[in-house]
Design a protein around this motif. Structure first.
Motif, PDB file in Angstrom:
ATOM      1  N   VAL A  78       0.847  -1.208   0.000  1.00 20.88           N
ATOM      2  CA  VAL A  78       0.000   0.000   0.000  1.00 20.88           C
ATOM      3  C   VAL A  78       0.873   1.245   0.000  1.00 20.88           C
ATOM      4  O   VAL A  78       0.642   2.203  -0.766  1.00 20.88           O
ATOM      5  CB  VAL A  78      -0.953  -0.012   1.224  1.00 20.88           C
ATOM      6  CG1 VAL A  78      -1.654   1.337   1.379  1.00 20.88           C
ATOM      7  CG2 VAL A  78      -1.979  -1.117   1.091  1.00 20.88           C
ATOM      8  N   ALA A  79       1.907   1.225   0.847  1.00 20.57           N
ATOM      9  CA  ALA A  79       2.810   2.380   0.930  1.00 20.57           C
ATOM     10  C   ALA A  79       3.516   2.603  -0.403  1.00 20.57           C
ATOM     11  O   ALA A  79       3.713   3.757  -0.840  1.00 20.57           O
ATOM     12  CB  ALA A  79       3.839   2.147   2.048  1.00 20.57           C
ATOM     13  N   GLU A  80       3.866   1.506  -1.048  1.00 19.03           N
ATOM     14  CA  GLU A  80       4.557   1.617  -2.342  1.00 19.03           C
ATOM     15  C   GLU A  80       3.638   2.237  -3.383  1.00 19.03           C
ATOM     16  O   GLU A  80       4.066   3.061  -4.197  1.00 19.03           O
ATOM     17  CB  GLU A  80       4.988   0.211  -2.785  1.00 19.03           C
ATOM     18  CG  GLU A  80       6.051   0.225  -3.879  1.00 19.03           C
ATOM     19  CD  GLU A  80       6.556  -1.163  -4.215  1.00 19.03           C
ATOM     20  OE1 GLU A  80       6.369  -2.087  -3.401  1.00 19.03           O
ATOM     21  OE2 GLU A  80       7.125  -1.314  -5.294  1.00 19.03           O
ATOM     22  N   ILE A  81       2.346   1.860  -3.312  1.00 20.49           N
ATOM     23  CA  ILE A  81       1.382   2.413  -4.279  1.00 20.49           C
ATOM     24  C   ILE A  81       1.144   3.900  -4.002  1.00 20.49           C
ATOM     25  O   ILE A  81       1.159   4.744  -4.901  1.00 20.49           O
ATOM     26  CB  ILE A  81       0.046   1.621  -4.225  1.00 20.49           C
ATOM     27  CG1 ILE A  81       0.274   0.206  -4.754  1.00 20.49           C
ATOM     28  CG2 ILE A  81      -1.035   2.321  -5.032  1.00 20.49           C
ATOM     29  CD1 ILE A  81      -0.856  -0.753  -4.441  1.00 20.49           C
ATOM     30  N   LEU A  82       0.940   4.221  -2.694  1.00 20.28           N
ATOM     31  CA  LEU A  82       0.591   5.598  -2.336  1.00 20.28           C
ATOM     32  C   LEU A  82       1.790   6.539  -2.420  1.00 20.28           C
ATOM     33  O   LEU A  82       1.688   7.650  -2.937  1.00 20.28           O
ATOM     34  CB  LEU A  82       0.001   5.629  -0.929  1.00 20.28           C
ATOM     35  CG  LEU A  82      -1.356   4.943  -0.737  1.00 20.28           C
ATOM     36  CD1 LEU A  82      -1.791   5.022   0.706  1.00 20.28           C
ATOM     37  CD2 LEU A  82      -2.416   5.601  -1.644  1.00 20.28           C
ATOM     38  N   LEU A  83       2.931   6.080  -1.860  1.00 18.41           N
ATOM     39  CA  LEU A  83       4.086   6.987  -1.789  1.00 18.41           C
ATOM     40  C   LEU A  83       5.064   6.796  -2.946  1.00 18.41           C
ATOM     41  O   LEU A  83       5.922   7.634  -3.175  1.00 18.41           O
ATOM     42  CB  LEU A  83       4.829   6.765  -0.459  1.00 18.41           C
ATOM     43  CG  LEU A  83       3.980   6.886   0.816  1.00 18.41           C
ATOM     44  CD1 LEU A  83       4.773   6.466   2.034  1.00 18.41           C
ATOM     45  CD2 LEU A  83       3.457   8.309   0.970  1.00 18.41           C
ATOM     46  N   GLY A  84       4.932   5.674  -3.610  1.00 16.57           N
ATOM     47  CA  GLY A  84       5.827   5.428  -4.727  1.00 16.57           C
ATOM     48  C   GLY A  84       7.194   4.945  -4.319  1.00 16.57           C
ATOM     49  O   GLY A  84       8.083   4.805  -5.166  1.00 16.57           O
TER      50      GLY A  84
END
Lengths: 88, 274
Positions: A78-84
């Motif tokens: 999720v963090a990778e999707i949201l924060l990149g």
């Protein structure tokens, strides 16, 4: 004790075969490996852990720890999707 | 069940239950601990090295699986019983020897009636009548939890109520087994195969109130003693207690036969006593 030995042997066999199988198919997602391990562990544990209440309690704790690891994978995704960016 | 032809204690049989082919719990505990620590350390090391240095996902996964397996081994190490199995065997021998002495001293020859907990003061017990006179006694009311109990109105309706291996084993159930042949089979499989590892398989057949239990791969030796004539073998005792508790009825072991590695136990359910 033979039941526990069978459990350990079954788990070792399943985990090893999974690793070999996924590696042979060129799988490179660590979270995928982990998820498959988690499912296999939960299935085998539910099949074997009924023999002793102390064992059941201990194996439940391991299951919670594994689920916490899965939660971490979900959070990381999720963090990778949201924060990149990846946490690892 | 064969009758014992002498009442003298047989020294050669005194500790025959110690011959049960058992795994040494201490060795098992040590094995699980060593395996667990080894797998956790090696797995974590492999995973870290593979992740940060080699960058090989398959090896990281292998390390992870080793760590999971090691953690489970460590958990199983903690579930080994604290009481050494040798001590447990000695305690069981002592208890059975005391019961055998009591039975031999009183000259009891009747077969025990296995009573469910509801009729034996809250814990399953076996009632050995002093004199049966060829009839099966009716036990209509719950009996007090005492050693010598009066179970009927006649003056000779007196018996000895003792705990059996089944009385202790029944405490391993979390709930009462269902009152069907399948329920008894499931309960006995859990107890004898999974929990105490005393047999390889259990089958239960219901023939109109007569239960036949076939235990395969028994790991408990049979003894030809007066105690066994009264109470049955330890496995038969556990089977009778479980059946009695499941059906909530008194049960008698009619016959025990061992052939080709299979122990067949014929039980009679005294349902007319209900």
């Amino acid at each position: 004790m033979r039941t526990y030995n069978r459990y350990i042997l079954a788990l070792a066999t399943v985990l090893l075969l999974t690793t070999i199988g996924l590696a042979a198919t060129g799988e490179i997602r660590l979270d995928f490996y982990y998820t498959i391990y988690l499912i296999e562990c939960l299935i085998l544990t539910s099949l074997f852990s009924h023999v002793d209440t102390r064992a059941q309690r201990g194996l439940n704790i391991v299951s919670y720890l594994l689920l916490a690891g899965f939660g971490f994978i979900v959070l990381e995704t999720v963090a990778e999707i949201l924060l990149g960016t990846s946490m690892l | 069940m064969k009758a014992q032809d002498d009442s003298e204690p047989d020294a050669s049989k005194a500790f025959s239950y110690s011959n049960i082919r058992h795994h040494n719990d201490d060795r098992d505990r040590q094995w699980y601990r060593t395996l667990g620590i080894g797998l956790v350390v090696a797995g974590a090391g492999l995973a870290l090295v593979s992740f940060f240095i080699i960058d090989a996902v398959a090896l990281v996964a292998l390390g992870l699986s080793m760590t999971i397996l090691g953690t489970i081994s460590l958990v199983l190490n903690r579930t080994c019983p604290d009481t050494p199995q040798g001590i447990a065997l000695l305690l069981m021998e002592t208890g059975l020897d005391n019961t055998a002495s009591l039975i031999e001293e009183l000259g009891l020859t009747s077969r025990a009636i296995y009573l469910p907990s509801s009729r034996a003061g809250g814990k399953p017990q076996a009632l050995i009548p002093l004199d049966l006179n060829g009839t099966t006694p009716s036990i209509n009311n719950p009996l007090p939890r005492r050693l010598i109990v009066k179970y009927g109105n006649a003056p000779e309706d007196i018996g000895l109520m003792v705990a059996t291996p089944g009385s202790a084993a029944i405490s391993m159930f979390q709930s009462k087994p269902p009152a069907t042949a399948a329920g008894v089979e499931s309960a006995l499989s859990f107890l004898l195969v999974a929990a105490i590892d005393a047999a390889r398989g259990v089958k239960v057949f219901d023939n109109n109130g007569k239960f036949t239990i076939v235990i395969s791969g028994s790991r408990v030796p049979q003894r030809n003693t007066r105690l066994q004539d009264c109470l049955g073998s330890p496995l038969a005792s556990i089977a009778a207690t479980t059946t009695s508790e499941a059906l909530d009825s008194p049960v008698i072991i009619k016959e025990e036969r061992l052939s080709k590695g299979r122990l067949q136990i014929d039980l009679e359910v005294l349902s007319e006593n209900v």
